[in-house]
Design a protein around this motif. Structure first.
Motif, PDB file in Angstrom:
ATOM      1  N   ILE A  60       0.874  -1.171   0.000  1.00 28.60           N
ATOM      2  CA  ILE A  60       0.000   0.000   0.000  1.00 28.60           C
ATOM      3  C   ILE A  60       0.905   1.213   0.000  1.00 28.60           C
ATOM      4  O   ILE A  60       1.766   1.343   0.877  1.00 28.60           O
ATOM      5  CB  ILE A  60      -0.909  -0.011   1.238  1.00 28.60           C
ATOM      6  N   ARG A  61       0.743   2.058  -1.003  1.00 31.05           N
ATOM      7  CA  ARG A  61       1.666   3.184  -1.165  1.00 31.05           C
ATOM      8  C   ARG A  61       0.935   4.522  -1.118  1.00 31.05           C
ATOM      9  O   ARG A  61       0.156   4.831  -2.007  1.00 31.05           O
ATOM     10  CB  ARG A  61       2.410   3.047  -2.499  1.00 31.05           C
ATOM     11  N   ASN A 121      -4.863   9.002   5.466  1.00 29.38           N
ATOM     12  CA  ASN A 121      -4.001  10.136   5.215  1.00 29.38           C
ATOM     13  C   ASN A 121      -2.626   9.622   4.793  1.00 29.38           C
ATOM     14  O   ASN A 121      -1.774   9.367   5.623  1.00 29.38           O
ATOM     15  CB  ASN A 121      -3.905  10.949   6.513  1.00 29.38           C
ATOM     16  N   SER A 122      -2.450   9.392   3.496  1.00 30.29           N
ATOM     17  CA  SER A 122      -1.164   8.945   2.965  1.00 30.29           C
ATOM     18  C   SER A 122      -0.591   7.752   3.748  1.00 30.29           C
ATOM     19  O   SER A 122       0.450   7.840   4.372  1.00 30.29           O
ATOM     20  CB  SER A 122      -0.159  10.103   2.974  1.00 30.29           C
ATOM     21  N   VAL A 123      -1.326   6.650   3.671  1.00 26.50           N
ATOM     22  CA  VAL A 123      -0.938   5.446   4.412  1.00 26.50           C
ATOM     23  C   VAL A 123      -0.079   4.547   3.532  1.00 26.50           C
ATOM     24  O   VAL A 123      -0.423   4.280   2.381  1.00 26.50           O
ATOM     25  CB  VAL A 123      -2.195   4.671   4.870  1.00 26.50           C
ATOM     26  N   SER A 124       1.057   4.102   4.050  1.00 24.60           N
ATOM     27  CA  SER A 124       1.905   3.135   3.348  1.00 24.60           C
ATOM     28  C   SER A 124       2.122   1.929   4.244  1.00 24.60           C
ATOM     29  O   SER A 124       2.330   2.079   5.447  1.00 24.60           O
ATOM     30  CB  SER A 124       3.242   3.756   2.969  1.00 24.60           C
ATOM     31  N   LEU A 148      -8.908  -1.539   4.886  1.00 30.44           N
ATOM     32  CA  LEU A 148      -9.205  -2.921   4.490  1.00 30.44           C
ATOM     33  C   LEU A 148     -10.070  -2.951   3.228  1.00 30.44           C
ATOM     34  O   LEU A 148      -9.847  -3.755   2.315  1.00 30.44           O
ATOM     35  CB  LEU A 148      -9.924  -3.644   5.637  1.00 30.44           C
ATOM     36  N   ARG A 149     -11.052  -2.051   3.168  1.00 29.23           N
ATOM     37  CA  ARG A 149     -11.953  -2.027   2.017  1.00 29.23           C
ATOM     38  C   ARG A 149     -11.246  -1.522   0.761  1.00 29.23           C
ATOM     39  O   ARG A 149     -11.597  -1.915  -0.344  1.00 29.23           O
ATOM     40  CB  ARG A 149     -13.192  -1.173   2.332  1.00 29.23           C
ATOM     41  N   VAL A 150     -10.243  -0.650   0.954  1.00 26.37           N
ATOM     42  CA  VAL A 150      -9.448  -0.207  -0.194  1.00 26.37           C
ATOM     43  C   VAL A 150      -8.630  -1.390  -0.736  1.00 26.37           C
ATOM     44  O   VAL A 150      -8.540  -1.608  -1.948  1.00 26.37           O
ATOM     45  CB  VAL A 150      -8.528   0.973   0.196  1.00 26.37           C
ATOM     46  N   ILE A 151      -8.072  -2.188   0.176  1.00 25.92           N
ATOM     47  CA  ILE A 151      -7.311  -3.372  -0.253  1.00 25.92           C
ATOM     48  C   ILE A 151      -8.234  -4.345  -0.984  1.00 25.92           C
ATOM     49  O   ILE A 151      -7.859  -4.953  -1.981  1.00 25.92           O
ATOM     50  CB  ILE A 151      -6.644  -4.055   0.962  1.00 25.92           C
ATOM     51  N   ALA A 152      -9.473  -4.472  -0.493  1.00 31.98           N
ATOM     52  CA  ALA A 152     -10.422  -5.420  -1.091  1.00 31.98           C
ATOM     53  C   ALA A 152     -10.990  -4.931  -2.413  1.00 31.98           C
ATOM     54  O   ALA A 152     -11.536  -5.718  -3.187  1.00 31.98           O
ATOM     55  CB  ALA A 152     -11.576  -5.673  -0.118  1.00 31.98           C
ATOM     56  N   GLY A 153     -10.894  -3.625  -2.684  1.00 32.12           N
ATOM     57  CA  GLY A 153     -11.535  -3.088  -3.876  1.00 32.12           C
ATOM     58  C   GLY A 153     -12.990  -2.738  -3.660  1.00 32.12           C
ATOM     59  O   GLY A 153     -13.733  -2.520  -4.610  1.00 32.12           O
ATOM     60  N   LEU A 154     -13.420  -2.658  -2.396  1.00 35.98           N
ATOM     61  CA  LEU A 154     -14.781  -2.208  -2.103  1.00 35.98           C
ATOM     62  C   LEU A 154     -14.841  -0.686  -2.007  1.00 35.98           C
ATOM     63  O   LEU A 154     -15.906  -0.096  -2.015  1.00 35.98           O
ATOM     64  CB  LEU A 154     -15.289  -2.840  -0.809  1.00 35.98           C
ATOM     65  N   PRO A 211      -9.326   4.389  -3.608  1.00 35.91           N
ATOM     66  CA  PRO A 211      -8.682   5.504  -2.915  1.00 35.91           C
ATOM     67  C   PRO A 211      -8.680   6.771  -3.776  1.00 35.91           C
ATOM     68  O   PRO A 211      -8.811   6.697  -4.998  1.00 35.91           O
ATOM     69  CB  PRO A 211      -7.258   4.999  -2.675  1.00 35.91           C
ATOM     70  N   ASP A 212      -8.548   7.930  -3.142  1.00 32.06           N
ATOM     71  CA  ASP A 212      -8.440   9.194  -3.874  1.00 32.06           C
ATOM     72  C   ASP A 212      -7.037   9.376  -4.421  1.00 32.06           C
ATOM     73  O   ASP A 212      -6.830  10.032  -5.425  1.00 32.06           O
ATOM     74  CB  ASP A 212      -8.774  10.384  -2.958  1.00 32.06           C
ATOM     75  N   SER A 213      -6.060   8.831  -3.697  1.00 32.24           N
ATOM     76  CA  SER A 213      -4.674   8.945  -4.141  1.00 32.24           C
ATOM     77  C   SER A 213      -3.915   7.717  -3.682  1.00 32.24           C
ATOM     78  O   SER A 213      -4.386   6.976  -2.823  1.00 32.24           O
ATOM     79  CB  SER A 213      -4.041  10.206  -3.554  1.00 32.24           C
TER      80      SER A 213
END
Lengths: 280, 344
Positions: B5-6, B19-22, B45-51, B54-56
Motif C-alpha cells: 500500500i503506497r 491520510n497517505s498510508v503506506s 481494508l476495504r481499499v485493499i479489497a476493492g470495495l 482511494p483518492d490517491s
C-alpha cells in the motif's frame, strides 16, 4: 381467578370488549356491504347476473381493466425496484424529498390526479395542440387510463420494498461483488431472492388497486362504452341507468377479483418458509 | 501474495479517513490493523479489497497495480463483521458462490465445486451443516461459514473486518484459535481489522496501529507492546498509568513521582508506566509511597489501586505472594522500573 392472570395481560372483560368492537366494526363496514353486493347481484338468479357480465359492453370493460392492470403492474415493478434500490443502497441529496414524492399519490385525491393529466395532455392542455397535430390520443383513450392508473398505484411496490431493502443493507451485495459476481449476477442471485416476497406482496396490492381505481380513471376516460370503460366505470353507468342487477353483477366480479388477490396474498404469507427470513 | 500500500489517501466528504498510508504485507503473513473506531482501519481494508477506491496512492498485489481493479481480478476473500451470508441460500450454496459466479473455462465443474465445498466445510468444522440455512445457525457457526465462503476462491489475500466483533467472549476466543489454525493450514496472506488489542496481540504476526487515518507503528506484538514509538501507541496498547508532568535535567517529575528520563528535552512530557513496572523497593532514592485503596487478585497477580500522599492515583500489579499480607490502607514504597516518556 384474576390472580392467576399474567401480570401484563388484560382482564377478560377488556379482551371481550375490544374483540366485540373490532368484530362489530368489520361486520358493519366490510362484511355487510360485501354480502349485499353478492346478494343484489344474485337477486334475479345466477343466469341474470351472468348475462349482465356477458354483455358486449361488460366484456369490453373487463378486457380494458385487465389490459390496464397488465401494463400498470410491470411498470410499477420496474419503477418500484429502481426507486427502492436508489433509496436503500445509495446516498444522495434530497433523498427524504424523493421518499415523500413517492407517497404523493396516497395523499392526492385521485380526481386531482386525473385532472392533472387532462390539463397536460387534453385538447386545451399544454401538449394538446401538438398531440392533435400528430394524431396522438391520450385523454379519453387507453393511454390516459393507463397513465392515471400508474399514477395512483405507483407507491405500492416502492413502499413495500424500501423498508425491506433498507433493513437488509448492502452487506450481501458487497459480499457477492467481493467474490467476483457481476452487477447483474448480484442482482439476480442476491438482491432479487431477498426481496421476492415483499415484491409479490406489493404486486398484489398494486394489481388490486389498478383493477379497482375509479376517480382518476373516471376523469380521463370519457366513458365511451366499449372503448374507454373500465369495470368500475361500467358499474357506475349501469347503476345510473337503474340496471341494479347488472351493476351489482359487475361489482360482484370486481369484489371477487379483490378477494382472490387477498387470498393469494395470505397464502403467500403462510407459504413463506421460516428458514428464510426476509418477511416484509 | 505480497500486498503493498503506497501513500493511499481517502476522504469521505470533508472527513479524511486515510491520510497517505503506506504499508507492506509479506506473503503468508497474518497482520492485524488495530485502532480505535474512526481510525480508518476498516476503510484501509476495504481499499485493499476493492470495495472502496482511494483518492490517491496505489495498491499493489505482488508487482501488479490493483488500485482500481475489480474484485474478480484481485481474488480476495472478504469476511464481514455481520457475516453477510446470503440468507436465501443453504450453507453449501453460500460457500460455492464464489466458484458458481465464474464464467466459461474458469468455472469448475459441479463435482469439483461440491468437493471443494465439502473440503472447506470440514476445514471450518461444519461438515454436517451444508444443507442448513444461515438463520438456523449460531453466530459462531455463521462466521465459520463466512470464512469458508471467503476461502473457496483460493484467495490471494484473506481480509476480515472485525470478524469476531459480534460474538460472545467464549466463542470469540475459540474462533481466534481457529483462524490461526486455518491461516497456518492454508498459508494465505491474511489481514484482519480489530479494535480489540488483546485479539491483535494474541493472533497476529505483526500489528499495524492506526490513529486518525495514519499508521502510528507497525511491528510484532512484542515490539508494539514493549517499544511504543509514540504517546498514542503507548497509551493504546497494553495497560498503563498516564502521567502528565515535566522533564527537567533528564528527570521526569509529577507530584510525588520522579524518575530518570534520559535523552528527553526539558519541558512538558507525558509518561506511560505499565502497572507491572511499578516495583516494590526498600525506601531510598527514587522511591515514593503509595497507599493501597483496593486490592484485586487476578491469577498469579494482585492488582492494587492506590494513591500517593500528593493525590496521584496509580494502578500497580505485583506477584501475589509478594503482597499477600497487604491490606487496604497499607503504605507501599515503590520505584518506577521502566517508563515511556514522550515530550508534548
Amino acid at each position: 381467578m384474576s390472580r392467576l392472570r399474567h401480570p401484563t395481560e388484560d382482564p377478560i372483560w377488556a379482551k371481550v370488549l375490544i374483540l366485540v368492537i373490532v368484530a362489530a366494526f368489520l361486520a358493519s363496514v366490510l362484511i355487510l356491504p360485501m354480502v349485499t353486493v353478492f346478494f343484489e347481484a344474485l337477486r334475479r338468479g345466477l343466469p341474470a347476473a351472468l348475462e349482465a357480465i356477458g354483455t358486449e359492453d361488460a366484456r369490453d370493460a373487463i378486457k380494458l381493466t385487465l389490459i390496464t392492470a397488465a401494463i400498470t403492474v410491470p411498470f410499477n415493478v420496474v419503477f418500484g425496484i429502481c426507486a427502492s434500490w436508489a433509496v436503500a443502497k445509495y446516498e444522495f441529496p434530497l433523498k427524504p424529498f424523493l421518499i415523500t414524492l413517492i407517497d404523493l399519490p396516497f395523499s392526492v385525491s385521485p380526481v386531482v390526479a386525473g385532472l392533472i393529466y387532462v390539463l397536460v395532455f387534453g385538447a386545451q392542455g399544454w401538449f394538446g395542440p401538438w398531440l392533435i397535430d400528430h394524431d396522438i390520443k391520450i385523454i379519453f383513450a387507453i393511454p390516459g387510463i393507463v397513465l392515471a392508473t400508474i399514477f395512483v398505484t405507483f407507491p405500492f411496490v416502492a413502499r413495500e420494498l424500501i423498508p425491506l431493502m433498507q433493513e437488509q443493507g448492502v452487506d450481501e451485495e458487497e459480499a457477492a461483488v467481493s467474490m467476483g459476481a457481476s452487477g447483474l449476477r448480484t442482482f439476480w442471485s442476491v438482491t432479487a431472492p431477498n426481496i421476492r416476497w415483499g415484491l409479490l406482496y406489493g404486486v398484489l396490492l398494486c394489481n388490486a388497486r389498478a383493477m379497482g381505481e375509479f376517480g382518476a380513471v373516471s376523469v380521463v376516460s370519457g366513458h365511451i362504452r366499449g372503448l374507454t370503460n373500465t369495470m368500475p366505470l361500467h358499474v357506475e353507468i349501469l347503476y345510473n341507468e337503474y340496471d341494479f342487477v347488472g351493476a351489482f353483477a359487475v361489482a360482484a366480479l370486481l369484489c371477487f377479483l379483490a378477494v382472490v388477490t387477498l387470498v393469494l396474498k395470505t397464502l403467500l404469507e403462510i407459504a413463506q418458509p421460516p428458514s428464510r427470513p426476509g418477511r416484509h | 501474495m505480497t500486498i503493498s500500500i503506497r501513500s493511499v489517501g481517502k476522504t469521505f466528504g470533508r472527513y479524511p479517513a486515510l491520510n497517505s498510508v503506506s504499508l507492506e504485507i509479506a506473503d503468508g503473513e497474518l497482520l492485524a490493523l488495530l485502532g480505535p473506531s474512526g481510525s480508518g482501519k476498516t476503510t484501509l481494508l476495504r481499499v485493499i479489497a476493492g470495495l472502496e477506491f482511494p483518492d490517491s496512492g496505489q495498491v499493489l498485489y505482488g508487482e501488479q497495480d490493483m488500485t482500481f481493479a475489480g474484485a474478480a481480478q484481485r481474488r480476495v476473500g472478504f469476511v464481514f463483521q455481520q457475516y453477510a451470508l446470503f440468507r436465501h441460500m443453504t450453507v453449501a450454496k453460500n460457500v460455492a458462490f464464489g466458484l458458481d459466479v465464474r464464467k466459461g473455462a474458469a468455472k469448475p465443474s459441479k463435482a469439483e465445486i461440491a468437493s471443494r465445498v465439502d473440503e472447506l466445510l470440514r476445514l471450518v468444522e461444519l461438515g454436517e451443516l451444508g444443507k442448513r440455512y444461515p438463520a438456523q445457525l449460531s453466530g459462531g457457526q455463521r462466521q465459520r461459514v463466512a470464512l469458508a465462503r471467503a476461502l473457496a476462491v483460493n484467495p490471494s489475500v484473506l481480509l476480515l473486518d472485525e470478524p469476531f466483533g459480534a460474538l460472545d467472549a467464549t466463542v470469540r476466543k475459540s474462533l481466534r484459535k481457529e483462524l490461526r489454525r486455518i491461516h497456518d493450514a492454508t498459508g494465505v496472506t491474511t489481514i484482519f481489522v480489530t479494535h480489540d488489542q488483546e485479539e491483535a496481540l494474541e493472533l497476529a504476526d505483526r500489528v499495524a496501529i492506526l490513529n486518525q487515518g495514519a499508521i502510528e507503528q507497525v511491528g510484532t506484538p512484542q515490539e508494539i507492546h514493549d517499544n511504543p514509538v509514540g504517546a498514542f501507541v503507548a497509551g493504546f496498547v497494553g495497560e498503563s498509568n498516564r502521567l502528565e508532568g515535566e522533564v527537567r535535567g533528564g528527570r521526569f517529575r509529577l507530584n510525588d513521582v520522579e524518575f530518570a528520563a534520559p535523552g528527553i528535552a526539558d519541558g512538558r512530557a507525558a509518561a506511560f508506566v505499565r502497572p507491572h513496572e511499578l516495583v516494590l523497593s526498600p525506601r531510598g532514592e527514587g522511591t515514593f509511597p503509595l497507599i493501597a485503596n483496593h486490592i484485586a487478585p487476578q491469577g498469579a497477580v494482585a492488582r492494587i489501586d492506590g494513591v500517593t500522599p500528593g493525590g496521584l492515583r496509580l494502578e500497580a500489579a505485583f506477584a501475589r505472594q509478594s503482597v499477600a499480607d497487604i491490606q487496604p490502607g497499607a503504605k507501599l514504597d515503590l520505584l518506577v522500573g521502566r517508563a515511556y516518556v514522550f515530550p508534548q
